[in-house]
Every structure is written in C-alpha cells, then in structure tokens.
Design a protein around this motif. Sequence first.
Motif, PDB file in Angstrom:
ATOM      1  N   ILE A  30       0.862  -1.190   0.000  1.00  0.00           N
ATOM      2  CA  ILE A  30       0.000   0.000   0.000  1.00  0.00           C
ATOM      3  C   ILE A  30       0.895   1.236   0.000  1.00  0.00           C
ATOM      4  O   ILE A  30       1.854   1.302   0.759  1.00  0.00           O
ATOM      5  CB  ILE A  30      -0.885   0.045   1.263  1.00  0.00           C
ATOM      6  CG1 ILE A  30      -1.624  -1.269   1.464  1.00  0.00           C
ATOM      7  CG2 ILE A  30      -1.872   1.197   1.186  1.00  0.00           C
ATOM      8  CD1 ILE A  30      -2.438  -1.287   2.744  1.00  0.00           C
ATOM      9  N   PRO A  31       0.562   2.205  -0.852  1.00  0.00           N
ATOM     10  CA  PRO A  31       1.397   3.408  -0.860  1.00  0.00           C
ATOM     11  C   PRO A  31       1.328   4.133   0.489  1.00  0.00           C
ATOM     12  O   PRO A  31       0.320   4.033   1.189  1.00  0.00           O
ATOM     13  CB  PRO A  31       0.761   4.281  -1.943  1.00  0.00           C
ATOM     14  CG  PRO A  31      -0.203   3.424  -2.664  1.00  0.00           C
ATOM     15  CD  PRO A  31      -0.541   2.271  -1.796  1.00  0.00           C
ATOM     16  N   GLY A  32       2.385   4.857   0.829  1.00  0.00           N
ATOM     17  CA  GLY A  32       2.408   5.611   2.084  1.00  0.00           C
ATOM     18  C   GLY A  32       3.086   4.808   3.166  1.00  0.00           C
ATOM     19  O   GLY A  32       2.474   3.917   3.737  1.00  0.00           O
ATOM     20  N   ASP A  33       4.359   5.086   3.433  1.00  0.00           N
ATOM     21  CA  ASP A  33       5.027   4.251   4.428  1.00  0.00           C
ATOM     22  C   ASP A  33       4.847   4.803   5.834  1.00  0.00           C
ATOM     23  O   ASP A  33       4.420   5.930   6.032  1.00  0.00           O
ATOM     24  CB  ASP A  33       6.503   4.035   4.084  1.00  0.00           C
ATOM     25  CG  ASP A  33       7.319   5.278   4.250  1.00  0.00           C
ATOM     26  OD1 ASP A  33       7.356   5.799   5.364  1.00  0.00           O
ATOM     27  OD2 ASP A  33       7.911   5.732   3.255  1.00  0.00           O
ATOM     28  N   ALA A  36       6.593   8.128   6.824  1.00  0.00           N
ATOM     29  CA  ALA A  36       6.018   9.322   6.189  1.00  0.00           C
ATOM     30  C   ALA A  36       4.742   9.725   6.914  1.00  0.00           C
ATOM     31  O   ALA A  36       4.519  10.904   7.184  1.00  0.00           O
ATOM     32  CB  ALA A  36       5.726   9.051   4.722  1.00  0.00           C
ATOM     33  N   ILE A  37       3.925   8.736   7.263  1.00  0.00           N
ATOM     34  CA  ILE A  37       2.655   9.043   7.925  1.00  0.00           C
ATOM     35  C   ILE A  37       2.900   9.517   9.356  1.00  0.00           C
ATOM     36  O   ILE A  37       2.261  10.432   9.851  1.00  0.00           O
ATOM     37  CB  ILE A  37       1.735   7.822   7.892  1.00  0.00           C
ATOM     38  CG1 ILE A  37       1.355   7.541   6.440  1.00  0.00           C
ATOM     39  CG2 ILE A  37       0.490   8.032   8.727  1.00  0.00           C
ATOM     40  CD1 ILE A  37       0.673   6.243   6.221  1.00  0.00           C
ATOM     41  N   GLU A 278      -2.394   4.200   9.987  1.00  0.00           N
ATOM     42  CA  GLU A 278      -1.080   4.741  10.340  1.00  0.00           C
ATOM     43  C   GLU A 278       0.056   3.822   9.907  1.00  0.00           C
ATOM     44  O   GLU A 278       1.202   4.046  10.265  1.00  0.00           O
ATOM     45  CB  GLU A 278      -1.017   5.064  11.836  1.00  0.00           C
ATOM     46  CG  GLU A 278      -1.295   3.885  12.749  1.00  0.00           C
ATOM     47  CD  GLU A 278      -1.651   4.295  14.176  1.00  0.00           C
ATOM     48  OE1 GLU A 278      -1.341   3.512  15.089  1.00  0.00           O
ATOM     49  OE2 GLU A 278      -2.229   5.375  14.374  1.00  0.00           O
ATOM     50  N   ARG A 279      -0.268   2.789   9.136  1.00  0.00           N
ATOM     51  CA  ARG A 279       0.744   1.827   8.629  1.00  0.00           C
ATOM     52  C   ARG A 279       1.599   1.303   9.786  1.00  0.00           C
ATOM     53  O   ARG A 279       2.824   1.274   9.695  1.00  0.00           O
ATOM     54  CB  ARG A 279       1.660   2.474   7.587  1.00  0.00           C
ATOM     55  CG  ARG A 279       0.960   3.139   6.438  1.00  0.00           C
ATOM     56  CD  ARG A 279       0.345   2.130   5.480  1.00  0.00           C
ATOM     57  NE  ARG A 279      -0.140   2.800   4.292  1.00  0.00           N
ATOM     58  CZ  ARG A 279      -1.325   3.388   4.192  1.00  0.00           C
ATOM     59  NH1 ARG A 279      -2.175   3.337   5.202  1.00  0.00           N
ATOM     60  NH2 ARG A 279      -1.686   3.990   3.082  1.00  0.00           N
TER      61      ARG A 279
ATOM     62  N   GLY B 383      -2.552   8.092   3.749  1.00  0.00           N
ATOM     63  CA  GLY B 383      -1.148   7.676   3.654  1.00  0.00           C
ATOM     64  C   GLY B 383      -0.581   7.921   2.273  1.00  0.00           C
ATOM     65  O   GLY B 383       0.553   8.375   2.111  1.00  0.00           O
ATOM     66  N   GLN B 384      -1.405   7.626   1.266  1.00  0.00           N
ATOM     67  CA  GLN B 384      -0.946   7.816  -0.104  1.00  0.00           C
ATOM     68  C   GLN B 384      -0.803   9.305  -0.418  1.00  0.00           C
ATOM     69  O   GLN B 384       0.139   9.728  -1.084  1.00  0.00           O
ATOM     70  CB  GLN B 384      -1.955   7.169  -1.048  1.00  0.00           C
ATOM     71  CG  GLN B 384      -1.433   7.050  -2.452  1.00  0.00           C
ATOM     72  CD  GLN B 384      -2.432   6.362  -3.342  1.00  0.00           C
ATOM     73  OE1 GLN B 384      -3.517   5.971  -2.919  1.00  0.00           O
ATOM     74  NE2 GLN B 384      -2.069   6.215  -4.595  1.00  0.00           N
ATOM     75  N   ILE B 386      -0.069  11.713   1.651  1.00  0.00           N
ATOM     76  CA  ILE B 386       1.145  12.230   2.295  1.00  0.00           C
ATOM     77  C   ILE B 386       2.383  11.825   1.511  1.00  0.00           C
ATOM     78  O   ILE B 386       3.289  12.627   1.291  1.00  0.00           O
ATOM     79  CB  ILE B 386       1.230  11.741   3.759  1.00  0.00           C
ATOM     80  CG1 ILE B 386       0.137  12.420   4.573  1.00  0.00           C
ATOM     81  CG2 ILE B 386       2.599  12.033   4.359  1.00  0.00           C
ATOM     82  CD1 ILE B 386       0.029  11.921   5.992  1.00  0.00           C
ATOM     83  N   GLN B 387       2.396  10.571   1.075  1.00  0.00           N
ATOM     84  CA  GLN B 387       3.537  10.074   0.295  1.00  0.00           C
ATOM     85  C   GLN B 387       3.726  10.898  -0.990  1.00  0.00           C
ATOM     86  O   GLN B 387       4.825  11.335  -1.303  1.00  0.00           O
ATOM     87  CB  GLN B 387       3.282   8.609  -0.066  1.00  0.00           C
ATOM     88  CG  GLN B 387       4.445   7.958  -0.766  1.00  0.00           C
ATOM     89  CD  GLN B 387       5.236   7.124   0.221  1.00  0.00           C
ATOM     90  OE1 GLN B 387       5.302   7.445   1.399  1.00  0.00           O
ATOM     91  NE2 GLN B 387       5.807   6.048  -0.244  1.00  0.00           N
ATOM     92  N   ARG B 390       4.843  14.447  -0.189  1.00  0.00           N
ATOM     93  CA  ARG B 390       6.251  14.495   0.203  1.00  0.00           C
ATOM     94  C   ARG B 390       7.190  14.343  -0.992  1.00  0.00           C
ATOM     95  O   ARG B 390       8.248  14.954  -1.054  1.00  0.00           O
ATOM     96  CB  ARG B 390       6.519  13.388   1.208  1.00  0.00           C
ATOM     97  CG  ARG B 390       7.705  13.589   2.071  1.00  0.00           C
ATOM     98  CD  ARG B 390       7.769  12.541   3.137  1.00  0.00           C
ATOM     99  NE  ARG B 390       6.984  12.883   4.307  1.00  0.00           N
ATOM    100  CZ  ARG B 390       7.315  13.840   5.163  1.00  0.00           C
ATOM    101  NH1 ARG B 390       8.397  14.553   4.970  1.00  0.00           N
ATOM    102  NH2 ARG B 390       6.582  14.100   6.202  1.00  0.00           N
TER     103      ARG B 390
END
Lengths: 315, 499
Positions: A30-33, A36-37, A278-279, B383-384, B386-387, B390
């Motif tokens: 899933i995108p967004g590690d 980063a979150i 929040e991964r 989450g996506q 923010i990614q 960034r």
Amino acid sequence: MNRVLLARLIDLVIVLFGVSIIVFLMIRMIPGDAVAIMLGANTEITPERMAELNRRVGLDRPIIEQYLLWAGSALRGDFGTSLWTGRPVSTEILLHLWPTLELTFLSLLVGAVLAVPVGCLMAQTRGGAADVVMRVSAIAGLTIPSFWLGIVLILLLSSWAPGFASLGYVPFSEDPVGNLQRMVLPAFALALPILANLSRLVRSAMLDALGQDYVRTARAKGLPERRVVYKHALRNALIPFLTSVGIMTGYLLGGAIVVEQVFAIPGLGRLILGAIAERNYPLIQATILVVTAGFVFVNFLVDFLYIVVDPRVRA
Amino acid sequence: MVRSALRSAIGAGFMVAAMASASAQVLEIGADNGPTGLDPHLITAFPSFMVVNGNIYEGLTAVDRDLKIVPGLAESWTVAPDGKAYTFKLRQGVKFHDGSAMEAQDVVASINRVLSKDIASPLASRLSAVESANAVDATTVELKLKEPSAALLSSLATIAIVPGSMEANKDALQKAPVGTGPFKFQEWQPNGFILLTKNEAYWDKGMPKLAGLKFNIVPESATRQVGLSNGQYALLPNIDAATALQLKGKPNVKLSETMDLAYTLIGMNVSKPPFDNPKVREAVNYAINRQEIVDAALFGAGVPGGPLSPALKNWALDVSKFACYKPDPAKAQALLKEAGVATPVSVTMKVLPRQDIKDIAQVVQEQLNKAGFKVELVNQEQGQFIQDWRNSNFDLFASINAGQPDPDDYFYRTFRTGGSTNVFKYSDAEIDGLLDQARTQQDQAARKTAYDKVQQKLACSGPVAHLTYGTLFSAMNSKLQAFETMPNRSLLMLRNASY
C-alpha cells in the motif's frame, strides 16, 4: 474422529503461516510508508531524519529479513512493539480483545438463538401471513447496514432516554450495568443481519427436513407436531445452520469494525482500522493473525460440532 | 452497635458523595481521534498535540489566545544587542509530574534532545538557529544562536520541557509523558480514552480547577454530537462548521469560535508544466472565487484568505489588496493564452481525504474548468496523499495546513528555495532574499515591510493558492466556564476552566 480433528489442526497452522506472509507483503504494497505518515504532511523534516527514523523502527532492512525477524520473534510469542506508542503489540491486542469478544458473543447469542424459533415458525407457517411478514423483515434486516442502524439507534435513544449512556466501553468487571447499557445497542445493530440471515436459513432447512420420510414416519406415529419439529427435523436442519454460524463469526468481526467505530468501542476492529491508517506494521500483522486464528478456530469448533450433531461425519 | 453502624453508613455516604463530586469535575471530552504517541518532541498529529500541549507539557514561552508570546516556564528573558544570545530566567518552584524540580539543566537537556540526531525530532528545524544551550545557574538558561532569529520565542512555545533524564530516551515519553503542566498523565487506553488528572503541585496556585481531563476517542461525528447532547461529553473541541451548525441552538450546548490559523489551499507543482509558468499560477488565482468556496463548502463560516491568517492581525494583509483575488475567468483565460498553453489545460488534482476538502476541491474544479482548465479530481487515502505530497508527485493538490503564529515559521520552510516543506519546488531569488532578511531582522517594522512584499508576490504567482481561513468552533455543555477555542487548536485554556 481424531484424524479429522488433526487434519483441521494442521490446516490451522498452514492458514496462519500463509496469512502472515500475505499480510506482511500486502501492507507494504500500500502506498504511504509508516515513517512518512508518522511525520505527517505538515512537518519540517529532512530526508536524513526520515532515514534515521526508518532505521529506528527497522524499516531500512530488506523485506525478507524484516519478515524472518518478525516471524522468529512471533513464534516465541513476541509480536514486537507498536511503531507509534512503543508499547508491546500483545498488550494492545489484549486490551482491545475483550470488547470485541463480548460484542461478538452477544450479537451471536441474540442472532443465533432467536433465529432458530423464528426460522422454525416461518417454516411451519409457510406461505401464511406470519411467514410473509417475517421474510420481508428478514430481507430488510439483511439490507440495512449496521452502521446506519447504529446511528439511528443512538439518535432515537438520545431523544427518548437522554440519560442513557450508550457510548464508549466500560468493562463488565468494573460496572456490569454500565457495560450492558453500552453493549445493548451495538449488539442489536450487529445481530439484526445475523438473525435475518440465519432465520431464512433455518426456514429453508426446516422445510427441507419436514418433507423427509422420517418426519412423515414420526407424524404417522402420532407424535405431537412440536416434538416432530424440534426433536426430529431440527437436528438435521442444524447442519447448514452451524456452517453459517462459523461464517457469520467472520462477518461479525468485519461488521464489528464499523459498529465499534459508530459506538466508540475500543475493540479489535478499531485497532485494525487505526493500525492500517497509520501503517503500524507490527500491530496490523499481529492483529490480523489473531483475528484469522479466531476465525479458523471457530470453524474448527464447527467441524467438531458436526461430529457431535451428525453421526455420519464420524465415519 | 447501632450507633457505630450508623456512623459507618454516614461516613460511607460522605465518601461516596465526595467521590461523586470529585469525579463530576473530570471533564469528559469527545475527541475525534486518539493520540498517536505522547512524546512532545516526536509527535506531529493534532490529536496528540491537543492532549499534551499546555496540559501535560509547557515550554519556556507560551502563546495566548491572541497569539502573542507570553512567559511560560521562563518568567522573563533578555536578548543580546546583536540578537545572537537569549538569557531566560526560569520560574521558581516548578516541579515535574514525577516530583523532581524543574531546573536549568532540564531545559538544556530538552533543547539538546530536540536537536539530537538520534531522537530525530521533526521539531529540530525550529531550533536550527540555536548553536548551544547552557545552564548558567539552576534558574538561568542561555541560548547562543548562529544568527539572529526573529521567530525563536514563538518556536520555543512549541518545545516542551521534559526531565533531563529523558534526554537520550527514545520511547518512554511516547507511552508515559512527564511534564510540568496542570494535568498529569494517568492512563491511556488506545482507541478508548486517555485520562489526565489534576497536578496538585502545579506552580500556578489555584490552577487547574478541574479534577482531570478524560479524552474519549469517538471517531463518528454523529456519535460525538449525541454524546454532547445527552451530557455524556462536556466538550467537543475544534469541530468543523457543519457539526457546529447542527449543534447550534441545542439545549445546554454553547459554542465558542475563533478564526482558524489553519488554511485550505491548492498547491501547484512548479517543477513541471504548466505550473512552472507564473502566468498559469496567476490564472488559477483569477479563476478562483474564494467567497463562493466559503459559502458553498464552509457554510459561510470562514473568510477568503491570503498567505497569512487574518488571526495574525499584526502581519496579514487585507486580501482586497491582491488584484488577482477578484474572480475574473476571462482574465484567467487571457493569462493562459499569454502563457502560450493550449486550452483546456488538462491537470489532475489530488485531494486530501476530509469532507470539507473534498467539497472545496469540487467547487474549485468547477471554477477552474470555467476558466480554461480541465481538472480531474483524484481522491486519495491519507497515507498515499502524504507520500505523494512528500515526493512532489502532483500537478495540483487540495489540502489543509496548520498555520503558525510567526510568519517565519510558515513562509521560510514552505517558500524558501530548498525549504523543508517546499514540496512545490518553488524557487525565487527575491522571495529568498526577503525571507532571509526578515528572519534575522530585529526591527519589527522592517520585518513587517519584508513580509508585506512576500505576501504581495506569493498571493498571485506563488505556488500556493490560499483559499480560505475557516471559523474554528468548540461545542460545550453550557456549564463549562472559562474555556475558549484557540486559533492554534491548543486546549491550553482548560487550565482555567471549571465545570
């Protein structure tokens, strides 16, 4: 009998192993590690600091190494620590397990226990007014989403009984009345679709059973109708019912996510939802494993009950 | 025997009554999200900030409701004539929640902790001007700076002072915070509640008046509203206009409101066409009708906004001063023609997953389409989003950002070449020069002139189309006294509140 159970037990281990790998890979796709979150969209953070944070939570290692490290610890009972709070994952899961277990148990109790007499009644009055009313209600029960029902129930109750504390969670051991007060609405919201589903199932299984030769024989022997229905037909109609109860438990865990959200109950559903948003990898992995284990275990129990109810399976 | 039984019964009755009245003073708060950690040097999310800021932790300085800098744990301070050293005199008799006295060395350790690479605090850049922190004596701290920093006092309000023993500890404070604030951490049940109790040894005598704060985590807006109406919760802090309107006029509910420091915006990626052309960015501003956004998406609760929030009364320019803020689709189309781009200009806009932002994005889409653009909205999961944000992976994005009490805190990292949140890849020599000059400038009037110029330039051709500043509401039981909503969303005023 032992061989059947042993085979199921081996299935359980294989399923858990497979799920652990799938979850591990999927959540990272899933995108967004996590880092980063964790840092949000509105912070002053340099790539160096991100790298440091990645190293701190162990996300800089190759994914296979991460999996092996995690699986190794998990086998020893250590599921790691939550990335955000730094608390042991097992503590967080235990904290959230009870509300969900209680909610699941109560909904299943209400839904499954009521489904049997309602289904039998529908079968007995087939085509009659009572049957039609109950069937239409069952369809309504199936189509109304639990979260919508939950919100409507909260709103209705707040206007009828403003002092009724219906939100949040209090452990039964601390305040039994407060606990049940808070559980009644969510359990009902979750139980309604189960009741609808299971009663329809009992109805058709009963109709099927009531047409069988042994029922005719029982009636010919002059047994009272109640005894024919509940003693002879019901026992056979229970097999598909049990299977469904097993599947429903899985449904309940899914439904619980939404209902817990609406009623502000700190259960496993909300834990998973928050962890995914929040991964929080260690938390997601362990929670999904626990839920899967619960689901597989219930099915294992159902298989066991088959054997008790239906002697043919023992062969 | 009868008498002693009677005495016990009366005693028990008093005890129950005392417990009931004590527990009645624990303020039940309905919060939309739970904290994601409680270490004040690591957290960035609003739900964490709301719990710890001003309640558990305090900084050397603080901001009041008008966003003015006031003394915090430092009673007073002096600044060296060259602006490169600050000396803080600490309040006496301040104790941490673990009972230890708060002294200069704790302040030094806290500052070093934020700057430490090992802790990797996202707040570190707020102290980038600090060269060293030294304890002169038990109650005096000196900060030496590499260069003068006009925003330092404002930044220090966001740096919590923790016990010196925590300097190298990365995890303990996330779970069990230890500060000097009016409320002590008691219990955290993730997704359930977080309970703070009164700090009996608080330095400000007579404060706090409440016996404690219980933040109930209630994600559903409808549930929170019912909880407030039926008295289960006494306060819903920092709610949006839609919720506030629904609660307005309900019995026993009152609203407190203020101008929000946070702003809604459309971000533009200036590293790729067509937004690399200032004329296209100007066209976007001419295309947008900000009042229409306020009316349609914020139910009228807000104002059209420029680069700085009107809450910053000393800094913000009146938006009527910006020519490009007068909606003019024809002018926008003319600018696109001048820029030499073929219309309609097809672009995608990534949207933060919040209802108000989704509403705003739809209104802006309509407005831009009328002015020669063809906007495709892309709804994203947080989450996506923010990614992508960034990594500067966007043409346009619609979002909301927290504002800052000092212009430098916001402008420098956002618009300076290479700034830490300059995801737009914006680079302008004039803006860089003005920001550098204003940052080290001691003279307030000179700073104001510089920031006026920055606002003028950014408003029309900057990488951000600032849209609106909403009204921020808190809804509460009418029995709750002396609590007010603060523009920076801090719940600092709970220390004065009574219920």
